[in-house]
Structure formats: C-alpha cells, structure tokens
Motif scaffolding. Structure first.
Motif, PDB file in Angstrom:
ATOM      1  N   LEU A 432       0.824  -1.204   0.000  1.00 30.43           N
ATOM      2  CA  LEU A 432       0.000   0.000   0.000  1.00 30.43           C
ATOM      3  C   LEU A 432       0.858   1.255   0.000  1.00 30.43           C
ATOM      4  O   LEU A 432       0.543   2.242  -0.671  1.00 30.43           O
ATOM      5  N   ALA A 433       1.974   1.236   0.752  1.00 27.89           N
ATOM      6  CA  ALA A 433       2.862   2.396   0.786  1.00 27.89           C
ATOM      7  C   ALA A 433       3.478   2.660  -0.586  1.00 27.89           C
ATOM      8  O   ALA A 433       3.565   3.811  -1.038  1.00 27.89           O
ATOM      9  N   VAL A 434       3.907   1.594  -1.261  1.00 29.69           N
ATOM     10  CA  VAL A 434       4.484   1.756  -2.597  1.00 29.69           C
ATOM     11  C   VAL A 434       3.450   2.331  -3.556  1.00 29.69           C
ATOM     12  O   VAL A 434       3.736   3.225  -4.359  1.00 29.69           O
ATOM     13  N   ARG A 435       2.210   1.817  -3.479  1.00 28.30           N
ATOM     14  CA  ARG A 435       1.163   2.316  -4.355  1.00 28.30           C
ATOM     15  C   ARG A 435       0.832   3.785  -4.058  1.00 28.30           C
ATOM     16  O   ARG A 435       0.621   4.586  -4.979  1.00 28.30           O
ATOM     17  N   LEU A 436       0.806   4.148  -2.788  1.00 27.31           N
ATOM     18  CA  LEU A 436       0.505   5.527  -2.421  1.00 27.31           C
ATOM     19  C   LEU A 436       1.569   6.486  -2.941  1.00 27.31           C
ATOM     20  O   LEU A 436       1.262   7.555  -3.482  1.00 27.31           O
ATOM     21  N   VAL A 437       2.835   6.101  -2.764  1.00 30.61           N
ATOM     22  CA  VAL A 437       3.916   6.969  -3.245  1.00 30.61           C
ATOM     23  C   VAL A 437       3.856   7.099  -4.763  1.00 30.61           C
ATOM     24  O   VAL A 437       4.015   8.196  -5.322  1.00 30.61           O
ATOM     25  N   GLY A 438       3.624   5.999  -5.447  1.00 33.47           N
ATOM     26  CA  GLY A 438       3.524   6.048  -6.904  1.00 33.47           C
ATOM     27  C   GLY A 438       2.394   6.940  -7.381  1.00 33.47           C
ATOM     28  O   GLY A 438       2.556   7.743  -8.314  1.00 33.47           O
ATOM     29  N   LEU A 440       1.038   9.407  -5.677  1.00 34.88           N
ATOM     30  CA  LEU A 440       1.353  10.778  -5.322  1.00 34.88           C
ATOM     31  C   LEU A 440       2.267  11.417  -6.365  1.00 34.88           C
ATOM     32  O   LEU A 440       2.062  12.560  -6.771  1.00 34.88           O
ATOM     33  N   VAL A 441       3.275  10.669  -6.805  1.00 34.37           N
ATOM     34  CA  VAL A 441       4.190  11.198  -7.822  1.00 34.37           C
ATOM     35  C   VAL A 441       3.446  11.492  -9.121  1.00 34.37           C
ATOM     36  O   VAL A 441       3.637  12.543  -9.755  1.00 34.37           O
ATOM     37  N   LYS A 442       2.551  10.580  -9.529  1.00 40.28           N
ATOM     38  CA  LYS A 442       1.815  10.796 -10.781  1.00 40.28           C
ATOM     39  C   LYS A 442       0.874  11.992 -10.679  1.00 40.28           C
ATOM     40  O   LYS A 442       0.760  12.779 -11.616  1.00 40.28           O
ATOM     41  N   VAL A 443       0.197  12.114  -9.533  1.00 37.97           N
ATOM     42  CA  VAL A 443      -0.743  13.228  -9.363  1.00 37.97           C
ATOM     43  C   VAL A 443      -0.016  14.564  -9.393  1.00 37.97           C
ATOM     44  O   VAL A 443      -0.454  15.524 -10.047  1.00 37.97           O
ATOM     45  N   ILE A 444       1.130  14.648  -8.705  1.00 37.23           N
ATOM     46  CA  ILE A 444       1.889  15.911  -8.695  1.00 37.23           C
ATOM     47  C   ILE A 444       2.424  16.221 -10.081  1.00 37.23           C
ATOM     48  O   ILE A 444       2.376  17.369 -10.541  1.00 37.23           O
ATOM     49  N   ALA A 445       2.913  15.196 -10.779  1.00 40.13           N
ATOM     50  CA  ALA A 445       3.441  15.428 -12.123  1.00 40.13           C
ATOM     51  C   ALA A 445       2.341  15.892 -13.075  1.00 40.13           C
ATOM     52  O   ALA A 445       2.547  16.776 -13.915  1.00 40.13           O
ATOM     53  N   TRP A 459       7.208  20.006  -4.627  1.00 39.30           N
ATOM     54  CA  TRP A 459       8.205  19.013  -4.232  1.00 39.30           C
ATOM     55  C   TRP A 459       9.074  19.526  -3.085  1.00 39.30           C
ATOM     56  O   TRP A 459       9.524  18.741  -2.247  1.00 39.30           O
ATOM     57  N   GLY A 460       9.293  20.849  -3.031  1.00 39.34           N
ATOM     58  CA  GLY A 460      10.018  21.399  -1.895  1.00 39.34           C
ATOM     59  C   GLY A 460       9.250  21.219  -0.599  1.00 39.34           C
ATOM     60  O   GLY A 460       9.814  20.847   0.437  1.00 39.34           O
ATOM     61  N   GLY A 461       7.941  21.471  -0.636  1.00 34.27           N
ATOM     62  CA  GLY A 461       7.124  21.254   0.550  1.00 34.27           C
ATOM     63  C   GLY A 461       7.091  19.797   0.972  1.00 34.27           C
ATOM     64  O   GLY A 461       7.160  19.480   2.169  1.00 34.27           O
ATOM     65  N   VAL A 462       7.007  18.913  -0.018  1.00 38.39           N
ATOM     66  CA  VAL A 462       7.031  17.476   0.305  1.00 38.39           C
ATOM     67  C   VAL A 462       8.354  17.081   0.941  1.00 38.39           C
ATOM     68  O   VAL A 462       8.398  16.317   1.913  1.00 38.39           O
ATOM     69  N   ALA A 463       9.460  17.619   0.399  1.00 35.25           N
ATOM     70  CA  ALA A 463      10.777  17.295   0.948  1.00 35.25           C
ATOM     71  C   ALA A 463      10.926  17.823   2.375  1.00 35.25           C
ATOM     72  O   ALA A 463      11.468  17.137   3.245  1.00 35.25           O
ATOM     73  N   VAL A 464      10.435  19.042   2.625  1.00 37.35           N
ATOM     74  CA  VAL A 464      10.527  19.595   3.975  1.00 37.35           C
ATOM     75  C   VAL A 464       9.698  18.765   4.954  1.00 37.35           C
ATOM     76  O   VAL A 464      10.143  18.440   6.067  1.00 37.35           O
TER      77      VAL A 464
END
Length: 615
Positions: A432-438, A440-445, A459-464
């Motif tokens: 589930l974690a892998v799917r969520l991260v994937g 999230l990346v697609k939605v932001i892109a 991406w800066g906010g996500v990194a912080v």
C-alpha cells in the motif's frame, strides 16, 4: 463482496450533435462510411434504475469487468453498433430511437471522441477487438483475483439458496438470531467460550475453519440475493484488498434491476452471516462444544466491520445504492473542489439530485478527515509499528519452529495461523505504501505539467515535510516500540514467554541492611566483624528478605503484570478473524519464604518461567 467501479463521462446531449462538430476528414479506401466495432466482451446492462442523477443514465460492462455509465445518446449509438452497419446506417437507427436527427458525422464524432476513450469501441483501422479503457481508483479495489467457484457453479448454488430471501423466512431468521444473541450475551456469557477455545490449539484451528466457512457462506448470500432479485450472479473468488486477503462475488448484473434488488444484494452477505450464526447455535445444542459459541462471537465482529462505509465493503455499496451513485469515491474530488470558496459547482455535483447530493456530501466531509487523520497517525507512529511488528514476527516464527521441532504439531499449526496474521499486515502495508507513493508522484506530475515553479514549490514542501518526519523518527520524538508483553492469546504464540522478566524491586521495597547490636560493636574488632557477618547472613533468610518481598507468604502466587493489548493487535477483517484480547491463566510453581534459620531454596519468577516452558 466487490463490484466493478464505474466511469462517469460527461453528459452528451443533442446540442453536441446539432453543432455539427466532426473530427478532421478521414480517408477510407474500402467504403465511404466506416464500420465501427464494439470491444470484445461488451455487455449492455440497460438503464440504471434509481439513479441519483437528474439525467437518465445507462450502463455497459466492458470485457475487463469495468462498468461504464453513459448518457442515453451514447448508449443508443453503442447499442446500434453490431460490426456490420456503417456509420450512415447507425445514424439512421439512432435518429429513429432518439427522436432527433443524428448525422453520420455526428456518429463518427461520438465514437471517436467519447466511446473510444472509454474502451467501448475499437479504433478505426485496428484489427483486434481487444481494447483498453480507463479504470477508477485502482488503489481501493481488489487485486490478484483468483476464481474459487465458477459462474455456473455459483448459479446452481444460488438458485438452491434463493428461498432464504423470502420475506417470511427472513423474519423468522432475524427473530431466532435475536433470541440467540440475548441468550449468549445476557445469560450464558460470550467471553467464557472464547477463553476455553484459546486453551486448546485444536479447538482454535476448528474455530478458524468455521470462520472461513462463514466467509464463503457470506458470499453465497450476495449471489443468492442477486438471483432472487432477477439478476445473474457471476463467479466467487478471492484476492488482496488493501492489506488483507478477501473474498468477492461478481454481482455487476445487479445494476440493471431496481434499487430494492441492489440493496437486498448488498445486505445478502450480512443476512447469510446471521443464518450461519443459527447453524452454529444448532451445532452447540447438538454437541455442547464451546467452539461454536466462540465462532458466533467472532462472526459478530465480521458483521460489524462489513457495515462500515469506509472502504469498498458491504456498507459502502449499501450507502451508494441508497444514494443512487455507483461510485462514491469518484465523487470525492468534485465535491471537495466545489466546496472551495469562489469555485463554481462542479457539473458532476450539479447533476445529482438534492437528496443524493446531501448524502454524498455528508459522507465526503466525514470520510476525508478520517482518512487524513488515520494516515497522519500511521506515519507518526511508523517506527513504533514497524519495530513492534518485526520483533513480534521474529518471536512468532521462532516459537512456531520450536513447536514443530518438539513434535507439538497442533501448537505449531496454530502458530502458523498467528504468523499469517502478522505477515499479512506487514506485506499489505508495504504494498500500500508503494502504491501511495507512486500515485502521489503521478498526481503531482500531472497537476504541475508545464508549471515548473509550482512543481518545484510542491516538491520542496514534500521534501521539507518528509525531512521533518524523518528527524522526528531519528531523534526519538515519536513513540518508541512497545515493551515486550506476555501474549494475550498464548495459544497463538507458541514458545513466546508468558511471564515478563522480573523487574528490579523499588527502593522502598528493598530490605534495609541489618544493624548489629551496639554492645557488640563496642567489643573487640574481631567480634564486631563476626557479628556483622552473622547479621547479614540472618537477613538473607528472614521473612523480610528478598524472597519474602517476591512471594509475600507461602500460599501467594508470583506477582505478574497485567498484559495490555498494543496497537499492533490484529482486528477482524473480511477474511480473517482474530480472537479478542484475553489473558490465559497459566500454572507455575509458587515461591515461598522460609522461617527457619537455615536457608531453603525458593523459586523465583525466572525459575518458574523455565519450569513452565519445559516439555
């Protein structure tokens, strides 16, 4: 139970056809008008009865099982395509049934711009009939389908069980189940049978088999209710839903019947759980075995969980059919967007009837904060959850292996069940974690496409945020893993110590050093030293020494900490049920203090633990 998700295309009306909008001219070598074809396995389900939309909706089912919601015009166009008629002939047929002229150019436009993207028709020039269309909410659907009962087998069994859904039978079943619950919970007591089962590994295995049987019977409740309502049930199988193995019943055909039939199908599984409870009660009457009562207790947890409208379980579909909306999760985004200040009402929300809009909006404003809070809680406690789970799994596997090595087959098999309960959440949470991260990346892109500044800011906010969370993990700000506790159900954890190691005695309980007589201290140095040694030896064997501190008296039992269930305790799920937390009594030698002058050996808590673990 699971149903295929629905795609909600925008409404297509007559105005779109009257504009004369067509795709760029095409060159066709064989005929002036192309011949459209439908995708392989497409089924027409008809009008969606009891829809929550203001416009009439129609349903088709693709070959991959996805159900697509269409407007009346698109449905008529798709229904007129048979692989023989060209677009000119299709336009004549649609115009007669639609009540308004639809030209061949309009038909081509609707096919290429609406039906092809939905995976309903085959693109012009493609030889194969296999098409792929969009699916919705891939994260919250059942994965890895494996068929257990094929459609023909399900149809026969569902037909044989359909009589249980007759109203008089339903009333009798519910009345009998109510009487059983009153007797079990108010008269006999429901916890005592569970404790009796936890003391016997073989009985625990029998209860596990009964719970699996109740799950299978639950699915036949959906299938038989579907058949009783006039629809055709599909196959029954299993798969992975979120983090747990789950069973499902294919009842997509139920969308072509009325709302009452759909709700009956949704409730059919829970109703068959109630029927199964009556069968368990009959088993207890005939045999007197407590395992049947323990299974009744656990089936109640299964019923309660199925009624929650949180994820795609029975409660989710009950709420969706009451509102007349087949995909509640698909409405979360447009409803949240419409709630923003200054934003107009989304067409997907404006097209809903007022009762349906109120019901779905209430569900969204309840579910979204709940999901966000749950996700935040899991992330904050992630080191604690992982540390406790991995330690528990290591102890579980080691204890189960030792049970098999010592020839305790029944205890080892029950330990395998306990290991399975620990492995499933860990494996599922990782997936589930892998799917969520994937996602999230697609939605932001997708959301920041063409906007570099916005992408960098997000991406800066996500990194912080990720850095702050990691810092909290590493600096110990988040809760630490739970300390080792005695197992709540020792029978599920063979080889795991049932008593915690003794802790150091508090300062106020430690024995005070013996004070020699002042007269002795005033004597010669040799006599003073001997008296001091004698007093120290006497203190080690007196009732006020360490042995008396642990045991209290010759008939007292060792002091034990009461185990507290931690957050990693498994909870009931669609395909498995864990025993409710309860302490299992164990017998151990009782330490005693001696009153005599010569010391006698006493059993400490650590020695008692060793004695109980020896075969």
């Amino acid at each position: 139970m699971t149903k295929s998700q629905k795609v909600h295309p925008g409404p297509v009306g007559a105005a779109a056809c009257e504009t004369g909008d067509t795709a760029p001219p095409y060159e066709y070598t064989e005929t002036l008008f192309p011949v459209p074809r439908l995708g392989a396995g497409l089924q027409f389900l008809g009008e969606y009865q009891g829809s929550g939309s203001t416009e009439r909706k129609y349903l088709v089912r693709r070959g991959d099982g996805q159900v697509v919601q269409l407007s009346r015009l698109l449905y008529l166009v798709a229904e007129a395509i048979d692989g023989v008629r060209n677009t000119e002939t299709v336009s004549h047929r649609v115009s007669g049934r639609y009540g308004q002229e639809v030209s061949a150019d309009n038909v081509e436009y609707l096919i290429e711009q609406k039906l092809e993207p939905l995976g309903i028709t085959v693109p012009f020039g493609q030889e194969s009939d296999q098409v792929a269309g969009p699916t919705t909410d891939l994260l919250l659907v059942l994965k890895g389908h494996r068929v257990i009962f094929r459609e023909r087998q399900v149809a026969r069994i569902a037909k044989a069980l359909a009589w249980l859904h007759r109203p008089p039978v339903v009333i009798l079943v519910l009345a009998a189940a109510f009487c059983v619950d009153i007797w079990l919970f108010a008269v006999h007591g429901a916890i005592a049978p569970v404790l009796q089962v936890l003391e016997q590994p073989v009985l625990m295995l029998a209860v596990f088999v009964l719970i699996v049987a109740s799950l299978v019977f639950h699915e036949f409740g959906h299938a038989s209710a579907c058949r009783y309502g006039g629809a055709r049930p599909g196959s029954i199988g299993c798969g992975l839903f979120l983090i747990w193995p789950s069973m499902y019943t294919e009842v997509t055909d139920v969308y072509r019947i009325g709302r009452a039939g759909r709700i009956r199908t949704d409730l059919g599984g829970i109703y068959f759980n109630v029927v199964f409870v009556l069968g368990l009660a009959l088993g207890y009457v005939l045999t007197g075995q407590p395992l049947f009562l323990a299974a009744i207790y656990l089936v109640h947890f299964e019923i309660l969980e199925q009624l929650l409208p949180v994820v795609r379980l029975d409660g989710y579909y009950i709420l969706g059919d009451l509102a007349g909306i087949p995909d509640l999760f698909g409405k979360i985004k447009p409803i949240l967007r419409s709630m923003l200040p200054g934003r107009p009402l989304s067409p997907e929300v404006a097209g809903l009837k007022r009762p349906a809009r109120i019901m779905v909006t209430g569900w969204v404003v309840t579910m979204v904060p709940l999901i966000v809070a749950e996700l935040g809680y899991v992330l904050w406690n992630l080191p604690r959850l992982l540390g406790t789970s991995l330690r528990s799994l290591a102890e579980q596997v080691s204890g189960t292996w030792s049970a098999f090595a010592d020839g305790q087959v029944s205890a080892g098999l029950v330990g395998v069940v306990g290991s399975f309960m620990l492995v499933c959440p860990l494996a599922g949470a990782t997936y589930l974690a892998v799917r969520l991260v994937g996602r999230l990346v697609k939605v932001i892109a997708r959301a920041t496409e063409g906007n570099t500044r916005l992408r960098v800011a997000i991406w800066g906010g996500v990194a912080v945020g990720a850095g702050a969370l990691c810092a909290a993990w590493l600096t110990g700000m988040t809760p630490e893993p739970l300390p080792r506790q005695p197992p709540i159900a020792p029978i599920l954890q063979p080889g795991v110590p049932t008593v915690r190691p003794p802790a150091a005695a508090p300062a106020e309980e430690r024995p005070a050093p013996a004070t020699p007589d002042p007269a002795v201290l005033s004597g010669p140095p040799s006599e003073t030293l001997a008296a001091t040694a004698t007093a120290t030896a006497t203190a080690g064997t007196s009732p006020s020494g360490p042995a008396a501190t642990v045991s209290g008296s010759s008939s007292a039992s060792p002091v034990r900490d009461v185990p507290t269930p931690g957050p990693t305790s498994p909870t009931p799920s669609p395909s498995r049920t864990s025993a409710s937390p309860s302490a299992s009594p164990s017998t151990s030698p009782t330490p005693s203090a001696t009153q005599s002058g010569s010391p006698s050996p006493s059993v400490t808590p650590s020695e008692s633990q060793s004695a109980t673990e020896e075969p």
